[in-house]
Design a protein around this motif. Sequence first.
Motif, PDB file in Angstrom:
ATOM      1  N   LEU A 237       1.073  -1.337  -0.094  1.00 50.35           N
ATOM      2  CA  LEU A 237      -0.035  -0.002  -0.126  1.00 50.35           C
ATOM      3  C   LEU A 237       0.714   1.306  -0.199  1.00 50.35           C
ATOM      4  O   LEU A 237       0.423   2.059  -0.806  1.00 50.35           O
ATOM      5  N   LYS A 240       2.282   1.624  -3.428  1.00 46.77           N
ATOM      6  CA  LYS A 240       1.385   2.141  -4.315  1.00 46.77           C
ATOM      7  C   LYS A 240       1.080   3.539  -4.337  1.00 46.77           C
ATOM      8  O   LYS A 240       0.939   4.183  -5.148  1.00 46.77           O
ATOM      9  N   GLU A 241       0.904   4.093  -3.032  1.00 51.16           N
ATOM     10  CA  GLU A 241       0.374   5.480  -2.700  1.00 51.16           C
ATOM     11  C   GLU A 241       1.786   6.541  -3.260  1.00 51.16           C
ATOM     12  O   GLU A 241       1.577   7.541  -3.634  1.00 51.16           O
ATOM     13  N   THR A 244       1.756   6.761  -6.841  1.00 48.35           N
ATOM     14  CA  THR A 244       0.799   7.760  -7.427  1.00 48.35           C
ATOM     15  C   THR A 244       0.919   9.006  -6.939  1.00 48.35           C
ATOM     16  O   THR A 244       0.694  10.101  -7.897  1.00 48.35           O
ATOM     17  N   ALA A 245       1.674   9.346  -5.854  1.00 46.41           N
ATOM     18  CA  ALA A 245       2.213  10.790  -5.516  1.00 46.41           C
ATOM     19  C   ALA A 245       3.214  10.996  -6.067  1.00 46.41           C
ATOM     20  O   ALA A 245       3.920  12.464  -6.085  1.00 46.41           O
ATOM     21  N   SER A 264       9.366   8.812   3.949  1.00 46.29           N
ATOM     22  CA  SER A 264       7.935   9.025   4.641  1.00 46.29           C
ATOM     23  C   SER A 264       7.872   9.773   6.105  1.00 46.29           C
ATOM     24  O   SER A 264       9.017   9.856   6.588  1.00 46.29           O
ATOM     25  N   THR A 272      -2.070   6.072   6.149  1.00 46.36           N
ATOM     26  CA  THR A 272      -2.318   5.011   5.078  1.00 46.36           C
ATOM     27  C   THR A 272      -2.791   3.812   5.952  1.00 46.36           C
ATOM     28  O   THR A 272      -3.858   3.102   5.513  1.00 46.36           O
ATOM     29  N   ARG A 275      -6.460   4.085   6.813  1.00 39.55           N
ATOM     30  CA  ARG A 275      -7.521   4.275   5.914  1.00 39.55           C
ATOM     31  C   ARG A 275      -7.856   2.953   5.309  1.00 39.55           C
ATOM     32  O   ARG A 275      -8.914   2.558   4.805  1.00 39.55           O
ATOM     33  N   HIS A 276      -6.859   1.837   5.380  1.00 41.22           N
ATOM     34  CA  HIS A 276      -6.969   0.608   4.888  1.00 41.22           C
ATOM     35  C   HIS A 276      -7.157  -0.431   6.053  1.00 41.22           C
ATOM     36  O   HIS A 276      -7.011  -1.725   5.749  1.00 41.22           O
TER      37      HIS A 276
END
Length: 673
Positions: A237, A240-241, A244-245, A264, A272, A275-276
Motif C-alpha cells: 500500500l 502504491k501511494e 501515485t504521488a 516518509s 495509510t 485508511r486501509h
Amino acid sequence: MIQAFGLTSNSRKGLPAAVDDVSFEARAGRLTALLGAPGAGRTTVLRLMLELQQGRGITYFRGRPLHRIAHPSREVGVLLGDVPGHPARSVRGHLRMLCAAAGVPVRRADEVLEAVGLVSLRDERLGTLSRAMDRRLGLGCALLSDPHTLVLDDPSDGLSAREIRWLYDVLRAHTEQGGTVLLTASDPKEAARTADRIVTLEKGRVVADQDAEDFARTRLRPRVAVRTPHAARLAALLAKEARTARRSVEIVREDGNRLLVYGSTCAAVGETAFRHDVLIHQLADETGDMGARAVLLGGERVGTEPVTGATGAPLADGVAAVEPADPADPAEPAEPAGCEPQPDTPAASHASSVTPETADRADTADTADTADTADTSSAADAPGTADTFDTPAPSSSSPSGSPAPHPSLPPPISVRSAPSPLRPLRYELRRAAGVGTGFVVGASALVVSALTAVFLARVGHTPQSRLLAAWPQELPLPPAALGAGLLGALAFGDEFRHPALAADRGTVPRRLGLLAAKLLVATVAALALAVLTVGCDAEMLYLVYGQELSKVPADWLPLGASWLGLVVGCAWAGVLAAGIFRSTTAGLAAVVAVPVVVVPLVQEVLEGPSVRTAAGFPMRLRELLLSQWPFGGERYLDGLARVVVQPVGGALTLSLTALFCTYLLTSLRRGAR
C-alpha cells in the motif's frame, strides 16, 4: 598522524580472519572513529596496531612503527578495557606508580586527577570504582605521559549522557592542541555527532571511510519503524501511494513483521494504515544506518537492493521498493545525524507521543546543552556519579551566551627527565609499598616463626642455630625463608596478575633494569625479614624460657652468612621463577622445590663414587686469592665458600643460576620477536 596498512589477523582452526586487509589513516588534529557492530573487529584492529596481537600489516605513528619508538607511552596513550591495577591500590597511588615508570614528575598525578575530575576520589581503592569512574581513570592513565596520540577502545561504554559529552569535550580539546585521537564506537549517531572522520568496519573489512558530514548524509537517514502483522500488505500500500504521488520511498522489511520506511513520516504511514484498516503495533521515528552494505548495528543484515518500476510488482521478504522522484519535485535531502525534527512538524509530535525510542538520551542531552534539566536527567541515569565526580567548571571570563569551553587538559610536559637507572627502582618501591600485601606476609612470617621457636624449645633436641631461625628438621625451609620467597614471587606475580605496565605493551616488560630493581627491593626486604626473625625469636625465647636459650652461638659469623644467604636466595628464586612462569604460585613452588627436589639431587651427585675429591678447596682458594686482602677479608670468602659447599647452599646457587639464564633467554626470545 596514524597510518595503518594491510592489518590482517591470523586465522584460527580454519576460521576466517577476524580482521582482513584493513587500511586507513587518522590525521592529526582530528577525531577518527572506528565504527562497527560487536564482532566487527574493532578491538582486534587496535591490538594489531599496538602490536599486542600477532598478524600481518604495519601501523605508523607519526612515521614510525611502535616498536621503533624509544618511549611508546610518550607517543601513544592507550585505553583498552578496564584499568589494569591492583584492586587494593589507591587511585592516586596507581597514577604515582605509573609516573615513576614513565619518568614524569610525580606532581603529574595530581594534575591528571584534577583534569579528569577525580580529585575527591584520589584515596579510593581501584576495586571500589564504578564503571564510569574506571573509564575516567583510564583516560587519565592515557593522558599521564602527555602523548601525541590517543587510542581508546569504546571509551564511552557505561557512561551517562552528561559524562559522554564531557568525555568528547576532553578529546576535542586534545585534537585542538594538535593531537590525534582514534577510538572505537558502536553507535552510528554518536560517531557522526562527535567524530571528524568515520571508518566503518563489517566482518573485519573496511566498508566505508568518510568524513562525518558525508557519513551523516549518505548512511544516516531518517526512517519510520513500523511493526504490524500485515507487513507485506502495508508495504504494498505504501509503495502504491508513493507511485501515485510520485514520491521517492524506500521500504525495507526485516524480522518478518517489521518495516523500515525511508522518505516518509509517521503521520503519512499512520494515515495509510488507518485508511486501509491495517493493525499497527509500533510506529516510531528513527535514525538508521542504511549504507551500501546495510550495516544494521545490533540487528541482522538485510538486503537493500531496490525493485523499481510502475507496475507495482509484489514485494519479496527483505527487499526494498523504491519509486524514483520526479525531477520537478526533488526529494527532500536527508537530515544529518543528531538533528531533531522541528517541533511543529507532525512527524516530530507523533514520534514523541508514540514510542520512547525517540527519546534517545544522548540526542536529548546534545540538543539541550544549556538546560539544567538535561544535566539533571542524565545524571539520574547513573546514580552516585553526579555527586562523586569533580567536573571542571567553565571559566568565569567567558562571555554570556557563548558555548561552554572545553575541559582543561593537564598542562603539557615541557621538560622530560633523561633516562635514569633509578626510574625502575622508584617504580618498584611505589608498587611494593602501595598495597599492604607485603607487610601482611612479613608480619605473618614473624608471628609463625616466633611461635615455632617457642614450640621447638619446649620439645627440645633442637640446635641453638635452628632454634633462633625457627627451622624444624622436618620442614624443608624455615618460615622466614618461605615468607621471603613469597615476597619475591609477588614482585613479578602481581605484575602479571594486574599488568599496569602492559596496557600498551601486551605483557609485562622483561627489561634487565626492572629485574635488577625487583631483585634489589627483594634483597632489602629479605634481609630485614631475616634480621627481624632472629631478633623476635631470641626475644620470645628470653621472655618464655629465660636467657639460656637466647644466647648467640660462638660461630655466629658463618651461621649468620648462611642464614642471610638462604633467605635472600629464596627471595631471588621467587622473583626469577615468577618472572619466567608469570605466576606467584609458580614462583613460590620453585622456592619450595629447591630443598625438596634439587637438594637431594645435589647430595646424590656429591656423595656418589668419584676418582678424585675436592678436599681442601677452601684453603687452596684462600691461598690463591686472599693472601693479600686487608681487614681479614679471607674470613668472609671462607664463610661464603662454606655456604656454597653446603647441600642447601649449593642447590640454591645452582637453581638461581638456572633461573637467571632462563629469564635471560626468554627476554631475548621476546625481543627477537
